[in-house]
Design an enzyme around this catalytic site. Sequence first.
Site, mmCIF file in Angstrom:
data_model
loop_
_atom_site.group_PDB
_atom_site.id
_atom_site.type_symbol
_atom_site.label_atom_id
_atom_site.label_comp_id
_atom_site.label_asym_id
_atom_site.label_seq_id
_atom_site.Cartn_x
_atom_site.Cartn_y
_atom_site.Cartn_z
ATOM 1 N N GLY A 78 -4.342 9.211 5.951
ATOM 2 C CA GLY A 78 -3.208 8.604 5.272
ATOM 3 C C GLY A 78 -2.077 8.302 6.222
ATOM 4 N N CYS A 79 -0.889 8.175 5.674
ATOM 5 C CA CYS A 79 0.295 7.840 6.470
ATOM 6 C C CYS A 79 0.483 8.819 7.619
ATOM 7 C CB CYS A 79 1.533 7.863 5.572
ATOM 8 S SG CYS A 79 3.077 7.630 6.458
#
Length: 225
Positions: A55-56
């Site tokens: 993810g981020c």
Amino acid sequence: MKIARNIVLVPLIMLFVSCQAKVKDKPLTENQLTEKTILSAEALQKYDTAYFASGCFWCVEAVFESVKGVKEVVSGYSGGKEQNPTYEQVAYGRTGHAEAVEVFYDSKIISFEELVQVFFGSHDPTTYNRQGPDRGAQYRSIAFFKNNSEEKAIRNYIEALEKEMVYDAPIITQVVAFEKFWKAEEYHQDFERNNPNQSYVRAVSVPRLNRFKANFKSFLKEDSH
């Protein structure tokens, strides 16, 4: 094998807040930067490295920075073939890269196997091309390996998680041979630390870090509790 039972699943909250909004953020000013001991490239050479995507990279960097034995974490891009990718290209799915982190760690304090536990315990490895509010292949789950031993450690842990039925859905994390890591733009480094009031950080990144800390207290640095 020890199984981390308290898995942190990232809820689908505040879908209007996404990691892609970062392209509008401006580089940090000197006054915005918080104090942190910066190790030179030469000093970092004595440590082992591990690479993950979940993810981020703001979120992932902050999680690994809180782990004992981890000396430095760098946000960047990996998993694709394109040379010198930029954030704008990766964030909008114009490359095969995922947002990833490079983890420098002291193997005398924490093992690669334990870092794999941190990786799986700090995100949902069952969501396809998605993590929390962020969607796209650039946010896919990847555990990179540099040798046969690391690949075995990752696959053995996945097998153990599945045997224990820790998740309600199949684990779809990619297990990929590491090739190249590209460091992200400087303003992405230590972003959560330096921008605690940024909207995405407050809504997604900090809550994700706090869930990890609550469930993996034995993995934390003394100043991370």
